[in-house]
Enzyme design. Structure first.
Site, PDB file in Angstrom:
ATOM      1  N   ARG A   1       0.859  -1.190   0.000  1.00 21.75           N
ATOM      2  CA  ARG A   1       0.000   0.000   0.000  1.00 21.75           C
ATOM      3  C   ARG A   1       0.886   1.227   0.000  1.00 21.75           C
ATOM      4  O   ARG A   1       2.074   1.174   0.344  1.00 21.75           O
ATOM      5  CB  ARG A   1      -0.921   0.007   1.222  1.00 21.75           C
ATOM      6  CG  ARG A   1      -0.197   0.148   2.551  1.00 21.75           C
ATOM      7  CD  ARG A   1      -1.159   0.181   3.724  1.00 21.75           C
ATOM      8  NE  ARG A   1      -0.460   0.516   4.957  1.00 21.75           N
ATOM      9  CZ  ARG A   1      -0.214   1.756   5.377  1.00 21.75           C
ATOM     10  NH1 ARG A   1      -0.608   2.786   4.648  1.00 21.75           N
ATOM     11  NH2 ARG A   1       0.418   1.987   6.512  1.00 21.75           N
TER      12      ARG A   1
ATOM     13  N   ARG B   1      -3.810  10.196   1.745  1.00 25.22           N
ATOM     14  CA  ARG B   1      -4.731  10.828   2.686  1.00 25.22           C
ATOM     15  C   ARG B   1      -5.495  11.935   1.996  1.00 25.22           C
ATOM     16  O   ARG B   1      -4.897  12.776   1.325  1.00 25.22           O
ATOM     17  CB  ARG B   1      -3.974  11.401   3.885  1.00 25.22           C
ATOM     18  CG  ARG B   1      -3.277  10.341   4.688  1.00 25.22           C
ATOM     19  CD  ARG B   1      -2.642  10.951   5.907  1.00 25.22           C
ATOM     20  NE  ARG B   1      -1.724  10.000   6.538  1.00 25.22           N
ATOM     21  CZ  ARG B   1      -0.733  10.361   7.327  1.00 25.22           C
ATOM     22  NH1 ARG B   1      -0.509  11.629   7.570  1.00 25.22           N
ATOM     23  NH2 ARG B   1       0.053   9.453   7.866  1.00 25.22           N
TER      24      ARG B   1
ATOM     25  N   ARG C   1      20.997  -3.379   2.479  1.00 21.44           N
ATOM     26  CA  ARG C   1      21.324  -2.122   1.822  1.00 21.44           C
ATOM     27  C   ARG C   1      22.139  -1.297   2.810  1.00 21.44           C
ATOM     28  O   ARG C   1      21.933  -1.353   4.021  1.00 21.44           O
ATOM     29  CB  ARG C   1      20.069  -1.355   1.418  1.00 21.44           C
ATOM     30  CG  ARG C   1      19.334  -1.977   0.251  1.00 21.44           C
ATOM     31  CD  ARG C   1      20.104  -1.861  -1.052  1.00 21.44           C
ATOM     32  NE  ARG C   1      20.037  -0.517  -1.616  1.00 21.44           N
ATOM     33  CZ  ARG C   1      20.815  -0.077  -2.592  1.00 21.44           C
ATOM     34  NH1 ARG C   1      21.752  -0.850  -3.098  1.00 21.44           N
ATOM     35  NH2 ARG C   1      20.690   1.147  -3.064  1.00 21.44           N
TER      36      ARG C   1
ATOM     37  N   ARG D   1      17.762  11.845   0.372  1.00 21.66           N
ATOM     38  CA  ARG D   1      17.201  12.919   1.197  1.00 21.66           C
ATOM     39  C   ARG D   1      18.311  13.771   1.792  1.00 21.66           C
ATOM     40  O   ARG D   1      19.470  13.358   1.862  1.00 21.66           O
ATOM     41  CB  ARG D   1      16.311  12.368   2.303  1.00 21.66           C
ATOM     42  CG  ARG D   1      16.960  11.380   3.263  1.00 21.66           C
ATOM     43  CD  ARG D   1      15.933  10.864   4.266  1.00 21.66           C
ATOM     44  NE  ARG D   1      16.502   9.912   5.203  1.00 21.66           N
ATOM     45  CZ  ARG D   1      15.854   9.415   6.249  1.00 21.66           C
ATOM     46  NH1 ARG D   1      14.616   9.786   6.488  1.00 21.66           N
ATOM     47  NH2 ARG D   1      16.439   8.551   7.058  1.00 21.66           N
TER      48      ARG D   1
ATOM     49  N   GLU E   1      22.072  11.903   2.319  1.00 18.95           N
ATOM     50  CA  GLU E   1      22.013  10.456   2.543  1.00 18.95           C
ATOM     51  C   GLU E   1      21.975   9.730   1.200  1.00 18.95           C
ATOM     52  O   GLU E   1      21.060   9.915   0.407  1.00 18.95           O
ATOM     53  CB  GLU E   1      20.774  10.131   3.366  1.00 18.95           C
ATOM     54  CG  GLU E   1      20.675   8.698   3.820  1.00 18.95           C
ATOM     55  CD  GLU E   1      19.509   8.498   4.766  1.00 18.95           C
ATOM     56  OE1 GLU E   1      18.671   7.625   4.480  1.00 18.95           O
ATOM     57  OE2 GLU E   1      19.416   9.213   5.789  1.00 18.95           O
TER      58      GLU E   1
ATOM     59  N   TYR F   1      12.896  -5.267   9.224  1.00 24.46           N
ATOM     60  CA  TYR F   1      12.972  -3.810   9.146  1.00 24.46           C
ATOM     61  C   TYR F   1      12.184  -3.232  10.318  1.00 24.46           C
ATOM     62  O   TYR F   1      10.994  -2.949  10.234  1.00 24.46           O
ATOM     63  CB  TYR F   1      12.412  -3.301   7.814  1.00 24.46           C
ATOM     64  CG  TYR F   1      12.676  -1.830   7.614  1.00 24.46           C
ATOM     65  CD1 TYR F   1      13.843  -1.399   7.004  1.00 24.46           C
ATOM     66  CD2 TYR F   1      11.776  -0.864   8.077  1.00 24.46           C
ATOM     67  CE1 TYR F   1      14.102  -0.054   6.841  1.00 24.46           C
ATOM     68  CE2 TYR F   1      12.023   0.484   7.916  1.00 24.46           C
ATOM     69  CZ  TYR F   1      13.177   0.888   7.299  1.00 24.46           C
ATOM     70  OH  TYR F   1      13.446   2.225   7.142  1.00 24.46           O
TER      71      TYR F   1
ATOM     72  N   ASP G   1      11.200  -0.394  13.048  1.00 22.44           N
ATOM     73  CA  ASP G   1      11.271   0.984  13.509  1.00 22.44           C
ATOM     74  C   ASP G   1      11.713   0.954  14.968  1.00 22.44           C
ATOM     75  O   ASP G   1      11.779  -0.118  15.590  1.00 22.44           O
ATOM     76  CB  ASP G   1       9.904   1.671  13.381  1.00 22.44           C
ATOM     77  CG  ASP G   1       9.579   2.060  11.944  1.00 22.44           C
ATOM     78  OD1 ASP G   1      10.520   2.332  11.178  1.00 22.44           O
ATOM     79  OD2 ASP G   1       8.386   2.090  11.598  1.00 22.44           O
TER      80      ASP G   1
END
Length: 368
Positions: free
Chosen positions: A172, A176, A249, A280, A300, A348, A350
């Site tokens: 997904r 919004r 990565r 970024r 980065e 991965y 957070d």
């Protein structure tokens, strides 16, 4: 009896949380870290009075109240809200994709107009059974959003063209239909005042920590020290790549001090154009609403991971998932070792996921 109850390999967030819980339970721990500092990839260092995120932007966010209350024991968090913007060929778009983004793209004003435009593009360009990431993304958000804000960034991040990436990577995309630029939907969000390193220091208070220590170089010696090992390094490296190397990565950072007060007006600007090599740019002072006369920026760059490089995130595709399953099965047969964190569990995570996983592992181990 061995000298320590736990030897914790890695002084990052997972290791620090585990150490804190073990110490609280009266256990004796030794934490070793191969780098010359604690806090792992959330390490922050002061430069020109600014807390610099040395390994990329880290914004703590969670909807887990227990996790939020846990980290607030060790730091006071500010009210920072993540609202990155995207720069595509000099045009600025709000992230995640919201009504501000759609107004900039098409001039639409209402959610109904935006939905109609996206649906029109999906009908025109979508395919019934997406075979790659490009087709999947267009099916989700249409051609304009994909081309300007997804394609180049994703290809830089993964190091492959979108047509070569599997469709399942993007299940997904956040769309919004409100004028809300807050990137996260979580209930709690912020950054520790004074930086993450200070927070991890408090977690590790009262625990012995040794820096510049590589566990794998003295494995036999370290294994004799503790009843249980908590290992947060690469699981495939621990097992000497016996099933083959997992893919990761890596990242490269270029940081510079600028003799101006404000460079880009936002903490994070994503560069979604493929031809610009970095993904970024971070202006660190904006994480803590800094008013210093100078500023610090970091570019980065995603890069291919090679042995010896720092692995930043796992390549969670089908091939690597199958390979990790072999290591996980092998790990379950090992006695007295717990694998944790992004590298130990090849996930991965957070930061809130890391805290939750560390608490679960620690409590499970301590209850035995």
């Amino acid at each position: 009896m061995k000298k320590y109850d736990y030897l914790i390999v890695g002084a990052g967030l997972f290791g620090a949380v585990f150490a804190q819980e073990a110490k609280k339970a009266g256990k004796k721990c030794l934490v070793i870290e191969k780098r010359d500092h604690i806090a792992g990839n959330i390490y922050t260092k002061e430069l020109e009075g600014i807390q610099v995120h040395e390994y990329g932007a880290h914004i703590f966010h969670t909807s887990n109240k227990e996790v939020w209350e846990y980290v607030n024991q060790f730091a006071e968090f500010n009210r920072y809200t993540n609202a990155p913007v995207a720069n595509y060929k000099g045009e600025i778009y709000n992230m995640p994709f919201n009504m501000n983004t759609f107004h900039k793209l098409w001039g639409v004003v209402t959610p109904a107009e935006a939905k109609a435009k996206i649906e029109e593009q999906k009908q025109a360009f979508s395919v019934e059974h997406p075979k790659n990431l490009e087709e999947q993304a267009i099916n989700l958000v249409g051609i304009d959003v994909y081309t300007r804000l997804v394609k180049g960034y994703t290809e830089k991040q993964w190091g492959r063209r979108a047509t070569e990436l599997p469709a399942f990577i993007i299940k997904r995309l956040p769309v919004r239909f409100t004028y809300d630029n807050n990137y996260f939907n979580d209930n709690y969000q912020g950054i520790p005042i004074g930086g993450y390193t200070k927070m991890v220091e408090k977690m590790l208070e009262g625990t012995e920590v040794r820096l510049n220590e590589n566990f794998l170089e003295k494995k036999e010696e370290y294994e004799t020290l503790a009843e249980t090992i908590v290992y947060t390094g690469m699981i495939d490296e621990y097992f000497s790549y016996c099933f083959g190397a997992l893919e990761y990565r890596s990242l490269k950072f270029e940081t510079e001090v600028l003799e101006i007060e404000n460079y880009q007006g936002n903490a994070v600007v994503n560069y979604t154009e493929y031809e610009i090599p970095y993904t970024r740019m971070i202006e660190h002072k904006h994480f803590e609403y800094g008013t210093q006369p100078k500023t610090v920026i970091t570019r980065e760059y995603p890069k291919v991971w090679n042995p010896g490089d720092e692995p930043y995130y796992p390549m969670n595709d089908e091939k690597n998932a199958a390979l990790y399953a072999k290591y996980e099965e092998r790990a379950q047969k090992e006695g007295n070792i717990i694998f944790g964190g992004r590298l130990g569990q090849y996930k991965y995570y957070d930061m809130d996921d890391t805290v939750e996983a560390a608490l679960w592992c620690a409590r499970k181990s301590l209850s035995v």
